[in-house]
Design an enzyme around this catalytic site. Structure first.
Site, PDB file in Angstrom:
ATOM      1  N   VAL A  64      19.259  87.487 -56.652  1.00 59.52           N
ATOM      2  CA  VAL A  64      19.661  86.633 -57.774  1.00 59.52           C
ATOM      3  C   VAL A  64      18.914  86.956 -59.062  1.00 59.52           C
ATOM      4  O   VAL A  64      19.350  86.560 -60.150  1.00 59.52           O
ATOM      5  CB  VAL A  64      19.479  85.135 -57.434  1.00 59.52           C
ATOM      6  CG1 VAL A  64      20.394  84.730 -56.289  1.00 59.52           C
ATOM      7  CG2 VAL A  64      18.019  84.805 -57.126  1.00 59.52           C
ATOM      8  N   SER A 142      10.292  71.953 -57.195  1.00 59.34           N
ATOM      9  CA  SER A 142       9.139  71.678 -56.331  1.00 59.34           C
ATOM     10  C   SER A 142       8.261  70.630 -56.998  1.00 59.34           C
ATOM     11  O   SER A 142       8.221  70.548 -58.231  1.00 59.34           O
ATOM     12  CB  SER A 142       8.316  72.950 -56.107  1.00 59.34           C
ATOM     13  OG  SER A 142       7.091  72.651 -55.457  1.00 59.34           O
ATOM     14  N   TYR A 155       4.118  80.101 -59.737  1.00 62.60           N
ATOM     15  CA  TYR A 155       5.101  79.284 -59.021  1.00 62.60           C
ATOM     16  C   TYR A 155       5.321  77.952 -59.738  1.00 62.60           C
ATOM     17  O   TYR A 155       6.467  77.517 -59.933  1.00 62.60           O
ATOM     18  CB  TYR A 155       4.604  79.038 -57.592  1.00 62.60           C
ATOM     19  CG  TYR A 155       5.586  78.310 -56.704  1.00 62.60           C
ATOM     20  CD1 TYR A 155       6.684  78.968 -56.152  1.00 62.60           C
ATOM     21  CD2 TYR A 155       5.407  76.964 -56.392  1.00 62.60           C
ATOM     22  CE1 TYR A 155       7.583  78.309 -55.330  1.00 62.60           C
ATOM     23  CE2 TYR A 155       6.299  76.290 -55.565  1.00 62.60           C
ATOM     24  CZ  TYR A 155       7.386  76.972 -55.032  1.00 62.60           C
ATOM     25  OH  TYR A 155       8.272  76.315 -54.222  1.00 62.60           O
ATOM     26  N   LYS A 159       8.876  76.650 -61.425  1.00 60.88           N
ATOM     27  CA  LYS A 159       9.555  75.441 -60.956  1.00 60.88           C
ATOM     28  C   LYS A 159       9.631  74.374 -62.041  1.00 60.88           C
ATOM     29  O   LYS A 159      10.584  73.592 -62.094  1.00 60.88           O
ATOM     30  CB  LYS A 159       8.858  74.908 -59.706  1.00 60.88           C
ATOM     31  CG  LYS A 159       9.007  75.813 -58.481  1.00 60.88           C
ATOM     32  CD  LYS A 159      10.461  76.047 -58.114  1.00 60.88           C
ATOM     33  CE  LYS A 159      10.624  76.758 -56.798  1.00 60.88           C
ATOM     34  NZ  LYS A 159      12.044  76.933 -56.408  1.00 60.88           N
TER      35      LYS A 159
END
Length: 247
Positions: A64, A142, A155, A159
């Protein structure tokens, strides 16, 4: 679940963990599944299990983070089913380390899959949803994107970006009867979290009021709700599913 029978749902990161749980839950309630991931072997296993519910499935190998591959994913779904009703952007990776030691490629890899990948699929899918005047987009974020976490700056940033992207797209697409919402999981037992030490898992467990770690089905149930007609008047929302860990 209301309004899912014969719907066409694309789920990224569908080869295992949360993504696979989402595929099975949607299929169980009558949706046809387009499962996307980079691991073809595991992807086929997901589709085999999906087919057991008597619905149709399509496996599409897809990275993706590459816009051309995201375009091909959506095109493959439309070619087979003539429409796309539900898009679940679940594909995600981690490359954890503390910020001073984080390499540029670790930052880029996480941002490219988690955030850019979500953007790529939303952009490719939106044309079809706008034309048909209907769509349900659910982005898996998240709680780390809300609270932050040491050793996960890349991360957390990716998110948090997914949450901001969700809200912006919800404002753009609302007039076309397309809702865009996010599910923010807490600590969920998956292959991605299996490598954590028992000490780390126990520390996480101590922060969860419901006193258990989450399972894939917990996230899948939230996705079911947001994809169904029960959530027709919800858009731009972040549904936190974490056992109370982040309040």
């Amino acid at each position: 679940m209301e309004g899912l029978k014969n719907k066409i749902a694309i789920v990224t990161g569908a080869s295992r963990g949360i993504g696979k749980s989402i595929c099975l839950a949607l299929a169980q309630h009558g949706a046809n599944i387009v499962a996307a991931a980079t691991n073809e072997e595991l992807l086929q296993k997901t589709c085999t299990e999906v087919s057991a519910f008597g619905v149709q499935s399509l496996a599409v190998k897809c990275d993706v983070s590459q816009s051309a591959e995201a375009d091909k994913l959506i095109d493959a779904a439309v070619q087979k089913f003539q429409r796309v009703d539900i898009l679940v952007n679940n594909a995600g990776i981690t490359r954890d380390t503390i910020l001073p030691r984080m390499k540029e490629d670790q930052w880029d890899a996480v941002m490219n899959v988690n955030l850019k990948g979500t953007f790529n699929c939303m952009k490719a899918c939106s044309r079809h949803m706008m034309r048909q005047q209907y769509g349900r987009i659910i982005n898996i974020s998240s709680v780390i994107g809300i609270s932050g976490n040491a050793g996960q700056a890349n991360y957390a940033a990716s998110k948090a970006g997914v949450i901001a992207l969700t809200k912006s797209a919800a404002k753009e697409f609302g007039s076309r009867n397309i809702t865009v919402n996010s599910v923010a999981p807490g600590f969920i037992v998956t292959d991605m979290t299996a490598g954590l030490s028992e000490d780390m898992k126990n520390k996480m467990l101590a922060q969860i009021p419901l006193q258990r770690l989450g399972e894939g089905k917990d996230i899948a149930n939230a996705v079911l709700f947001l994809a169904s007609s029960l959530a027709d008047y919800m858009t731009g929302q972040v549904l936190v599913v974490d056992g109370g860990m982040v309040m």
